[in-house]
Design a protein around this motif. Structure first.
Motif, PDB file in Angstrom:
ATOM      1  N   SER A   1      -2.598 -10.039  32.192  1.00  0.00           N
ATOM      2  CA  SER A   1      -1.210  -9.588  32.240  1.00  0.00           C
ATOM      3  C   SER A   1      -1.025  -8.308  33.043  1.00  0.00           C
ATOM      4  O   SER A   1      -1.922  -7.457  33.104  1.00  0.00           O
ATOM      5  CB  SER A   1      -0.685  -9.353  30.815  1.00  0.00           C
ATOM      6  N   GLY A   2       0.158  -8.176  33.636  1.00  0.00           N
ATOM      7  CA  GLY A   2       0.506  -6.954  34.352  1.00  0.00           C
ATOM      8  C   GLY A   2       1.665  -7.182  35.288  1.00  0.00           C
ATOM      9  O   GLY A   2       1.672  -8.136  36.056  1.00  0.00           O
ATOM     10  N   ALA A   3       2.670  -6.317  35.232  1.00  0.00           N
ATOM     11  CA  ALA A   3       3.813  -6.415  36.136  1.00  0.00           C
ATOM     12  C   ALA A   3       3.353  -6.243  37.581  1.00  0.00           C
ATOM     13  O   ALA A   3       2.380  -5.546  37.874  1.00  0.00           O
ATOM     14  CB  ALA A   3       4.861  -5.356  35.787  1.00  0.00           C
ATOM     15  N   ASN A   4       4.052  -6.894  38.495  1.00  0.00           N
ATOM     16  CA  ASN A   4       3.704  -6.904  39.913  1.00  0.00           C
ATOM     17  C   ASN A   4       3.829  -5.499  40.518  1.00  0.00           C
ATOM     18  O   ASN A   4       4.901  -4.895  40.505  1.00  0.00           O
ATOM     19  CB  ASN A   4       4.637  -7.880  40.644  1.00  0.00           C
ATOM     20  N   LEU A   5       2.725  -5.003  41.072  1.00  0.00           N
ATOM     21  CA  LEU A   5       2.731  -3.663  41.665  1.00  0.00           C
ATOM     22  C   LEU A   5       3.699  -3.548  42.828  1.00  0.00           C
ATOM     23  O   LEU A   5       4.250  -2.472  43.087  1.00  0.00           O
ATOM     24  CB  LEU A   5       1.327  -3.298  42.150  1.00  0.00           C
ATOM     25  N   ALA A   6       3.888  -4.653  43.564  1.00  0.00           N
ATOM     26  CA  ALA A   6       4.694  -4.608  44.787  1.00  0.00           C
ATOM     27  C   ALA A   6       6.108  -5.136  44.595  1.00  0.00           C
ATOM     28  O   ALA A   6       6.820  -5.335  45.567  1.00  0.00           O
ATOM     29  CB  ALA A   6       4.000  -5.400  45.893  1.00  0.00           C
ATOM     30  N   ALA A   7       6.523  -5.340  43.361  1.00  0.00           N
ATOM     31  CA  ALA A   7       7.828  -5.966  43.117  1.00  0.00           C
ATOM     32  C   ALA A   7       8.992  -5.062  43.503  1.00  0.00           C
ATOM     33  O   ALA A   7      10.044  -5.546  43.928  1.00  0.00           O
ATOM     34  CB  ALA A   7       7.958  -6.382  41.651  1.00  0.00           C
TER      35      ALA A   7
ATOM     36  N   THR B   1       9.754   3.777  40.916  1.00  0.00           N
ATOM     37  CA  THR B   1      10.505   4.802  40.202  1.00  0.00           C
ATOM     38  C   THR B   1       9.707   5.193  38.959  1.00  0.00           C
ATOM     39  O   THR B   1       8.765   4.508  38.569  1.00  0.00           O
ATOM     40  CB  THR B   1      11.875   4.270  39.773  1.00  0.00           C
ATOM     41  N   GLU B   2      10.083   6.275  38.335  1.00  0.00           N
ATOM     42  CA  GLU B   2       9.389   6.672  37.103  1.00  0.00           C
ATOM     43  C   GLU B   2       9.519   5.584  36.041  1.00  0.00           C
ATOM     44  O   GLU B   2       8.567   5.311  35.295  1.00  0.00           O
ATOM     45  CB  GLU B   2       9.938   8.004  36.590  1.00  0.00           C
ATOM     46  N   ALA B   3      10.688   4.935  35.985  1.00  0.00           N
ATOM     47  CA  ALA B   3      10.883   3.870  34.998  1.00  0.00           C
ATOM     48  C   ALA B   3       9.983   2.674  35.296  1.00  0.00           C
ATOM     49  O   ALA B   3       9.395   2.089  34.369  1.00  0.00           O
ATOM     50  CB  ALA B   3      12.345   3.431  34.987  1.00  0.00           C
ATOM     51  N   TYR B   4       9.831   2.323  36.591  1.00  0.00           N
ATOM     52  CA  TYR B   4       9.001   1.171  36.899  1.00  0.00           C
ATOM     53  C   TYR B   4       7.518   1.497  36.709  1.00  0.00           C
ATOM     54  O   TYR B   4       6.734   0.632  36.311  1.00  0.00           O
ATOM     55  CB  TYR B   4       9.247   0.665  38.323  1.00  0.00           C
TER      56      TYR B   4
END
Length: 300
Positions: free
Chosen positions: A68-74, A78-81
């Motif tokens: 699992s892990g959100a896409n680094l390049a999406a 930002t600080e939130a991302y």
């Protein structure tokens, strides 16, 4: 073989790994964030406590693989991302490790995704699994990501941290993002092009994951990258050769920083020369040991 639990397996690597395991008649169970899971799936919510109200479906599994892990390049960092990038890795890893540790019949092995970003920007230094962690956002995130598996380790489960290089394969992923630009003849080196890139073919990384599962000596960090990292300029030329397109439009570092902010330095311009010392020492054989071989397979 008892079933293998897969988490975060919807991406290019997860799909390829599931297909490989199923072809070998190894049953898999996907953890999904879906209130209506389909066949071979079970719902979980790593943000909840507990992440699964009933974890009995995990009892008796032979191993678990967490990707699992959100896409680094999406999007721009930002600080939130950045908080989302960390939480999607660290919190989900801790939730799964705690679930597995609480089972009556625990799996023997947990393989947790990480990345060669653990080592940070290290210039020409050759980096193996004994190398110290680096500095920066990605290095710190990878360290926390790996540390989050501690509950499983403390429960006696063999834990391996798969530090991935750039995975080269068809479909969504690093290569898929590059292809439209290079196919249009607009590709070029990033910044100076002197930074080292640690890469691995999709075929080899799937085989290496199986090898890690089946080899008890694979404990702790394991670099899942090919034996011969290349500089970005060399990668650019190799991809241009495979596509038969010119690569004459470099992207200056300042332009990348203007467009992408912190992500430019952390993900595109940093130099990480990682080598798979543990895999090679244990006898793993890469099918695509050169970049040209890996690109030819990925693009066929």
């Amino acid at each position: 073989m008892a079933k293998i639990v897969l988490s975060g397996a919807s991406g290019i690597l997860g799909r390829a790994l599931r297909e490989r395991l199923n072809a070998r008649l190894v049953p898999t169970l996907d953890l999904v964030r879906n209130s209506n899971p389909g066949p071979g799936q079970v719902a979980w919510n790593p943000a909840a406590n507990p992440a699964m109200a009933d974890a009995s479906s995990l009892e008796g599994c032979s191993a678990a693989i967490h990707l699992s892990g959100a896409n680094l390049a999406a999007r721009r960092w930002t600080e939130a991302y950045k908080r989302e990038l960390v939480a999607s890795r660290v919190d989900s890893t801790r939730a799964l490790a705690e679930l597995l540790a609480g089972l009556r019949q625990r799996p023997k092995t947990l393989v947790v995704a990480s990345a060669v970003g653990f080592y940070g920007d290290r210039g020409d230094e050759v980096l193996d699994e004994s190398s110290a962690p680096g500095a920066g956002f990605l290095a710190d995130m990878c360290r926390r990501w790996e540390d989050a598996a501690k509950p499983a380790k403390d429960a006696g489960i063999r834990v391996a941290y798969a530090r991935f290089g750039v995975v080269l394969g068809r479909g969504p992923g690093a290569l898929g993002t590059m292809l439209p630009v290079f196919q249009a003849g607009l590709g070029g080196r990033l910044g100076s092009g002197k930074q080292w890139m640690s890469w691995v073919s999709l075929e080899d990384v799937v085989a290496a994951m199986e090898f890690v599962l089946e080899t008890p000596a694979m404990v702790g960090p394991v670099n899942l990258s090919a034996p011969h990292p290349v500089r970005n300029a060399e990668f650019t030329r190799a991809l241009g050769r495979q596509l038969r397109r010119p690569v004459v439009l470099p992207a200056p570092a300042f332009a990348l920083r203007l467009a992408l902010g912190e992500m430019a330095d952390e993900a595109l311009l940093k130099s990480t020369r990682a080598v798979p010392a543990k895999l090679l020492e244990a006898g793993f054989q890469f099918k695509c040991s050169t970049l040209d071989e890996a690109l030819a397979v990925a693009l066929r």
